[in-house]
Design a protein around this motif. Structure first.
Motif, mmCIF file in Angstrom:
data_model
loop_
_atom_site.group_PDB
_atom_site.id
_atom_site.type_symbol
_atom_site.label_atom_id
_atom_site.label_comp_id
_atom_site.label_asym_id
_atom_site.label_seq_id
_atom_site.Cartn_x
_atom_site.Cartn_y
_atom_site.Cartn_z
ATOM 1 N N HIS A 159 9.104 -52.182 55.999
ATOM 2 C CA HIS A 159 10.299 -51.999 56.860
ATOM 3 C C HIS A 159 10.529 -52.295 58.257
ATOM 4 N N VAL A 160 10.098 -53.388 58.797
ATOM 5 C CA VAL A 160 9.888 -53.653 60.230
ATOM 6 C C VAL A 160 11.296 -53.777 61.015
ATOM 7 N N ASP A 161 12.402 -54.271 60.421
ATOM 8 C CA ASP A 161 13.633 -54.288 60.836
ATOM 9 C C ASP A 161 14.013 -52.866 61.326
ATOM 10 N N ILE A 181 8.660 -59.350 50.976
ATOM 11 C CA ILE A 181 7.764 -60.203 51.322
ATOM 12 C C ILE A 181 6.350 -59.623 51.980
ATOM 13 N N ILE A 182 6.456 -58.713 52.888
ATOM 14 C CA ILE A 182 5.482 -58.035 53.462
ATOM 15 C C ILE A 182 4.492 -57.382 52.415
ATOM 16 N N PRO A 202 7.821 -67.901 58.194
ATOM 17 C CA PRO A 202 7.963 -68.508 59.602
ATOM 18 C C PRO A 202 8.864 -67.491 60.190
ATOM 19 N N ASP A 203 9.676 -66.675 59.735
ATOM 20 C CA ASP A 203 10.581 -65.725 60.494
ATOM 21 C C ASP A 203 10.200 -64.334 60.265
ATOM 22 N N ILE A 204 8.868 -64.102 59.995
ATOM 23 C CA ILE A 204 8.535 -62.709 60.058
ATOM 24 C C ILE A 204 6.904 -62.771 60.519
ATOM 25 N N ARG A 205 6.924 -62.465 62.056
ATOM 26 C CA ARG A 205 5.849 -62.711 62.617
ATOM 27 C C ARG A 205 5.544 -60.915 63.318
ATOM 28 N N ILE A 224 1.796 -54.246 39.998
ATOM 29 C CA ILE A 224 1.600 -53.673 41.121
ATOM 30 C C ILE A 224 2.726 -53.906 42.058
ATOM 31 N N LYS A 225 3.387 -55.265 42.095
ATOM 32 C CA LYS A 225 4.316 -55.507 43.232
ATOM 33 C C LYS A 225 5.596 -54.894 42.693
#
Length: 231
Positions: A114-116, A126-127, A19-22, A99-100
């Motif tokens: 790392h999108v921030d 999470i991504i 919900p907080d990662i779009r 794998i994760k």
């Protein structure tokens, strides 16, 4: 969504990881003012050209990475990839957690995840997990029973395959795990009749760029990646 207006090609899509990662991904060859109201983060890719820098900085973007398209032409390559494989990977549709774990350990600064502006490992994990959950399967390379690395291949069509994701734990890199994985995966693509194997690589990842060169790859279409957080 893909659009072309006045000769300008733009492709945009939003991926919701939580919900907080779009994340809004934009691929374009012209800087515009986009409607980003539904996004929390933006990753913008433009052709490598300094002319974009000033305008994007004015809009609040920061430069994050320079990427290259990579291609191994299997129709022209004379390399015997099978001879490069010292440790044969196993193909699996299971072992997602292994794998994760490798991905979380290896992708500490990768701007695909790392999108921030400031690195946020929890959000990146999470991504990453979302990417891995969507994989049909992967090749895992083991060293003394330990999962040392993995590589995932996707098909673009019946002629081209794409190296979607790959990583090797740092402690196993001197053992030649990466060469075995990449060579084995490329050989499998050759045997399946693919003409090309493509990839997308950060210019900061010098070891893998060198590996691609050793495997006969060519580099083209440099792309600059910019990031922005939407408040």
């Amino acid at each position: 969504m893909k659009s072309k207006e006045n000769g300008v090609m733009t492709k945009t899509h939003i991926e919701e990881y939580a919900p907080d990662i779009r994340l809004m991904n934009i691929y374009t060859d012209e800087v515009q003012d986009w409607d980003t109201a539904h996004a929390t983060n933006i990753r913008l890719s433009v052709p490598c050209d300094f002319k974009y820098k000033k305008e994007l900085e004015r809009q609040g973007y920061i430069f994050a990475d320079r990427m290259y398209d990579v291609s191994v032409n299997l129709m022209r390559s004379k390399i015997d990839y099978a001879k490069m494989v010292r440790i044969t990977p196993e193909y699996t549709k299971e072992n997602r957690q292994e794998i994760k774990d490798i991905a979380h350990e290896c992708f500490l600064t990768d701007r695909r995840f790392h999108v921030d502006i400031e690195y946020n490992q929890n959000k990146a994990d999470i991504i990453m997990d979302n990417w891995i959950d969507k994989l049909d399967g992967s090749y895992i390379c083991r060293y003394k029973e330990d999962a040392a690395g993995f590589i995932a291949i996707k098909s673009e069509d019946d002629k081209q395959a794409y190296i979607h994701l790959a990583a090797v734990r740092e402690k196993y890199r001197p053992a030649g795990i990466a060469l075995s994985m990449y060579a084995y995966a490329i050989q499998q693509c050759r045997e399946k009749g693919y003409r090309n194997v493509k990839g997308y690589i950060s210019s900061r990842n010098i070891p893998v760029m060198n590996l691609y060169t050793y495997l006969g790859a060519s580099f083209e279409a440099a792309t600059d990646v910019y990031l922005k957080e939407v408040r």
